[in-house]
Design a protein around this motif. Structure first.
Motif, PDB file in Angstrom:
ATOM      1  N   ASN A 122       0.845  -1.122   0.005  1.00 35.36           N
ATOM      2  CA  ASN A 122       0.102   0.076  -0.073  1.00 35.36           C
ATOM      3  C   ASN A 122       0.884   1.280   0.075  1.00 35.36           C
ATOM      4  N   ALA A 123       0.150   2.327  -0.463  1.00 33.33           N
ATOM      5  CA  ALA A 123       0.964   3.523  -0.416  1.00 33.33           C
ATOM      6  C   ALA A 123       0.171   4.767   0.368  1.00 33.33           C
ATOM      7  N   VAL A 124       0.832   5.690   0.634  1.00 32.11           N
ATOM      8  CA  VAL A 124       0.040   6.631   1.356  1.00 32.11           C
ATOM      9  C   VAL A 124       0.289   8.027   0.721  1.00 32.11           C
ATOM     10  N   TYR A 125      -0.445   8.826   0.450  1.00 33.49           N
ATOM     11  CA  TYR A 125      -0.330  10.042  -0.009  1.00 33.49           C
ATOM     12  C   TYR A 125      -0.740  11.208   0.906  1.00 33.49           C
ATOM     13  N   PHE A 126       0.200  11.993   1.593  1.00 35.72           N
ATOM     14  CA  PHE A 126      -0.118  12.797   2.670  1.00 35.72           C
ATOM     15  C   PHE A 126      -0.503  14.056   2.251  1.00 35.72           C
ATOM     16  N   VAL A 127      -1.463  14.627   2.645  1.00 42.03           N
ATOM     17  CA  VAL A 127      -1.959  16.212   2.528  1.00 42.03           C
ATOM     18  C   VAL A 127      -2.311  16.705   3.916  1.00 42.03           C
ATOM     19  N   ASN A 128      -3.079  17.870   3.855  1.00 46.13           N
ATOM     20  CA  ASN A 128      -3.118  18.638   5.031  1.00 46.13           C
ATOM     21  C   ASN A 128      -4.524  18.592   5.939  1.00 46.13           C
ATOM     22  N   SER A 129      -5.705  18.000   5.091  1.00 46.80           N
ATOM     23  CA  SER A 129      -6.706  18.179   5.664  1.00 46.80           C
ATOM     24  C   SER A 129      -7.721  16.968   4.964  1.00 46.80           C
ATOM     25  N   GLY A 130      -9.018  16.904   5.335  1.00 48.45           N
ATOM     26  CA  GLY A 130     -10.066  15.955   5.096  1.00 48.45           C
ATOM     27  C   GLY A 130     -10.453  16.302   3.647  1.00 48.45           C
ATOM     28  N   SER A 131     -10.767  17.448   3.511  1.00 49.32           N
ATOM     29  CA  SER A 131     -11.258  17.854   1.959  1.00 49.32           C
ATOM     30  C   SER A 131     -10.087  17.650   1.014  1.00 49.32           C
ATOM     31  N   GLU A 132      -8.945  17.955   1.281  1.00 48.75           N
ATOM     32  CA  GLU A 132      -7.953  17.926   0.541  1.00 48.75           C
ATOM     33  C   GLU A 132      -7.405  16.382   0.141  1.00 48.75           C
ATOM     34  N   ALA A 133      -7.688  15.446   1.151  1.00 49.24           N
ATOM     35  CA  ALA A 133      -7.627  14.327   0.828  1.00 49.24           C
ATOM     36  C   ALA A 133      -8.590  13.806   0.071  1.00 49.24           C
ATOM     37  N   ILE A 134      -9.798  13.973   0.070  1.00 46.74           N
ATOM     38  CA  ILE A 134     -11.045  13.844  -0.836  1.00 46.74           C
ATOM     39  C   ILE A 134     -10.615  14.098  -2.110  1.00 46.74           C
ATOM     40  N   GLU A 135     -10.220  15.358  -2.213  1.00 49.03           N
ATOM     41  CA  GLU A 135      -9.770  15.874  -3.701  1.00 49.03           C
ATOM     42  C   GLU A 135      -8.813  14.937  -4.175  1.00 49.03           C
ATOM     43  N   GLY A 136      -7.755  14.692  -3.556  1.00 50.74           N
ATOM     44  CA  GLY A 136      -6.673  13.763  -4.170  1.00 50.74           C
ATOM     45  C   GLY A 136      -7.293  12.434  -4.406  1.00 50.74           C
ATOM     46  N   ALA A 137      -7.927  11.858  -3.585  1.00 44.30           N
ATOM     47  CA  ALA A 137      -8.776  10.596  -3.726  1.00 44.30           C
ATOM     48  C   ALA A 137      -9.464  10.301  -5.116  1.00 44.30           C
ATOM     49  N   ILE A 138     -10.373  11.578  -5.268  1.00 42.33           N
ATOM     50  CA  ILE A 138     -11.139  11.514  -6.652  1.00 42.33           C
ATOM     51  C   ILE A 138     -10.414  11.509  -7.843  1.00 42.33           C
ATOM     52  N   LYS A 139      -9.256  12.523  -7.897  1.00 43.93           N
ATOM     53  CA  LYS A 139      -8.338  12.645  -8.753  1.00 43.93           C
ATOM     54  C   LYS A 139      -7.683  11.556  -8.946  1.00 43.93           C
ATOM     55  N   LEU A 140      -7.221  10.722  -8.219  1.00 44.32           N
ATOM     56  CA  LEU A 140      -6.767   9.423  -8.390  1.00 44.32           C
ATOM     57  C   LEU A 140      -7.502   8.379  -9.069  1.00 44.32           C
ATOM     58  N   ALA A 141      -8.786   8.274  -8.451  1.00 44.69           N
ATOM     59  CA  ALA A 141      -9.718   7.496  -9.183  1.00 44.69           C
ATOM     60  C   ALA A 141     -10.072   7.796 -10.789  1.00 44.69           C
ATOM     61  N   LYS A 142     -10.218   9.209 -10.825  1.00 43.69           N
ATOM     62  CA  LYS A 142     -10.225   9.278 -12.343  1.00 43.69           C
ATOM     63  C   LYS A 142      -9.227   9.071 -13.234  1.00 43.69           C
ATOM     64  N   ARG A 143      -8.197   9.637 -12.580  1.00 46.97           N
ATOM     65  CA  ARG A 143      -6.692   9.137 -13.529  1.00 46.97           C
ATOM     66  C   ARG A 143      -6.620   7.845 -13.317  1.00 46.97           C
ATOM     67  N   PHE A 144      -6.973   7.132 -12.690  1.00 51.09           N
ATOM     68  CA  PHE A 144      -6.730   5.491 -12.648  1.00 51.09           C
ATOM     69  C   PHE A 144      -7.678   4.909 -13.661  1.00 51.09           C
ATOM     70  N   THR A 145      -8.739   5.163 -13.706  1.00 48.86           N
ATOM     71  CA  THR A 145      -9.953   4.557 -14.340  1.00 48.86           C
ATOM     72  C   THR A 145     -10.048   5.162 -15.706  1.00 48.86           C
ATOM     73  N   GLY A 146      -9.674   6.322 -15.768  1.00 49.59           N
ATOM     74  CA  GLY A 146      -9.773   6.980 -17.254  1.00 49.59           C
ATOM     75  C   GLY A 146     -11.404   7.378 -17.144  1.00 49.59           C
TER      76      GLY A 146
END
Ligand code: PMP
Length: 419
Positions: free
Chosen positions: A117-141
């Motif tokens: 597993n890998a962890v992407y560190f950010v500063n807050s909850g909202s920012e973590a949600i942003e990163g997670a959905i960007k990752l999902a879009k990028r990974f699935t296309g």
């Protein structure tokens, strides 16, 4: 000279016309202290943050030790910073397996011990949600996202898009396009998830909706539907994670494994930090095409990382979660409709609790009396007739009895006032 209260009202940007404006001089364990010997039991933990209590000595020591070495060095992801490395390693191991099993090839399905597993560190909850959905879009296309009715994932544009509250969304339109919503805890809505859906984002236990614990069957059916459609399941564990429900991650109660886990709040032990976590395979796509596709200056701040690691160790090494169910049972025993007729419902899991009253008006008065009597509580963003009870997990049974006594006394005072 202007009072601190006036300066606060003048110069600190306000979030509502009626801030609580409580002036706290010190906080320790489950208590907050003000002037003139004022002392409050904090039964909301700074909204789900101080899970190991305010200023836990081991967290404070870890911070002090790190302060003697370095604070910020360089934008997240460039340097090898021991606090980040140690925390990411420890967090990766909290999952019994590699996240995102559906997206791994057979040879990548490594065993429990060597999970990747890998962890992407950010500063807050909202920012973590942003990163997670960007990752999902990028990974699935794929571009479509699905959120839940009554969800709260934060205040940024993307996080707001995932919820359904018109009151909070309307003034800030347009938000993110291509976001649909399903009912929380209803299998009937799962048919909306299709091969076009990049990700479903769900709070494993809904917080701001007033603490809604889903059926196990529902989360399992959701997991299955995501697997069938190649959709990424993102569990928002920002409020319900880090021990709040009696397990480190709330999804452990439901025998599901998400593809991406999002954490913040309690994770920092009182310091600001957030993270989204996925398999190394999934996460690796954020480092390419474009490179630096997601970056954060302060993400994984070393001081926050050592605080977070110390918090995790306190939870794990001091077996803090072992008696959460007993503590839950005690709250339930003392604050339920049989105990007082003004209580309409007691809901929750672990120490993520809600006590429902007939109205916002009634609850507001109860909360005001609680403050006078020495206890801080709150209501929920989308459920204003329910009292938030989420004390530090270190609260003792004696302290629970004391807290419930105050709450019951405040209910009595409110009833008298209303009669
Ligand atoms: N998700 C959930 C479930 C939350 O409870 C919150 C905060 N209340 C957030 C996301 C947003 O976190 P933050 O305020 O750190 O941006």
């Amino acid at each position: 000279m202007l009072s601190s209260r006036q300066l606060f009202l003048n110069h600190v940007a306000q979030t509502s016309p009626f801030p609580l404006a409580l002036e706290v001089h010190q906080a320790k364990g489950i208590y907050m202290y003000g002037s003139k010997n004022k002392k409050w039991i904090d039964v909301i933990s700074g909204i789900g943050v101080s899970n190991v209590g305010h200023r836990h000595p081991k967290v404070v020591r870890a911070i002090q030790k790190q302060l003697r070495k370095y604070m910020h060095l360089m934008v997240y992801g460039e340097f090898i910073q021991t606090p980040q490395v140690q925390l990411a390693t420890a967090l990766s191991k909290t999952f019994k397996t590699t996240l995102g099993q559906d997206f791994l090839d057979e040879n990548e399905k490594v065993d429990e011990i060597n999970h990747a597993n890998a962890v992407y560190f950010v500063n807050s909850g909202s920012e973590a949600i942003e990163g997670a959905i960007k990752l999902a879009k990028r990974f699935t296309g794929r571009t479509e996202l699905i959120g839940c009715h009554n969800a709260y994932h934060g205040s940024t544009h993307a996080a707001l898009s995932l919820g359904t509250s018109e009151q909070w969304k309307q003034p800030f339109l347009p938000l993110l396009p291509n976001v649909n919503h399903i009912c929380f805890d209803s299998e009937a809505c799962l048919s909306q998830i299709t091969e076009k859906t990049a990700a479903v984002v769900i709070e494993t236990v809904q917080g701001e909706a007033g603490i809604r614990v889903p059926q196990k069957e529902y989360l399992q059916a959701l997991r299955k539907k995501c697997t069938e459609t190649g959709t990424i399941l993102i569990c928002d564990e920002i409020q319900c994670g880090f021990g709040r429900t009696g397990k480190l991650w709330a999804f452990e109660h439901f025998d599901i494994i998400p593809d991406i886990v999002v954490a913040a709040k309690g994770m920092g032990g009182g310091m600001p930090i957030g993270a989204f976590m996925a398999s190394q395979k999934m996460m690796s796509c954020l480092s390419d095409n474009p490179i630096l596709g997601h970056i954060s200056t302060f993400g994984g701040h070393p001081v926050s990382c050592v605080a977070s690691l110390a918090t995790l160790k306190v939870i794990q090494e001091e077996n803090l979660l072992d008696n959460i169910q007993e503590k839950h049972d005690l709250f339930r025993k003392l604050l339920n409709p049989e105990k007082h007729k003004a209580i309409k419902e007691f809901r929750g899991i672990g120490l993520m609790l809600a006590v429902e009253f007939e109205s916002f008006d009634f609850l507001q008065k109860v909360i005001a009396h609680c403050l006078e009597l020495g206890l801080l509580s709150d209501w929920f963003l989308y459920c204003d007739n329910s009292m938030r009870i989420a004390p530090p997990l270190i609260i003792t049974k004696k302290e629970i009895k004391k807290a419930c006594k105050i709450i019951l006394e405040a209910i009595e005072l409110t009833e008298k006032e209303n009669s």
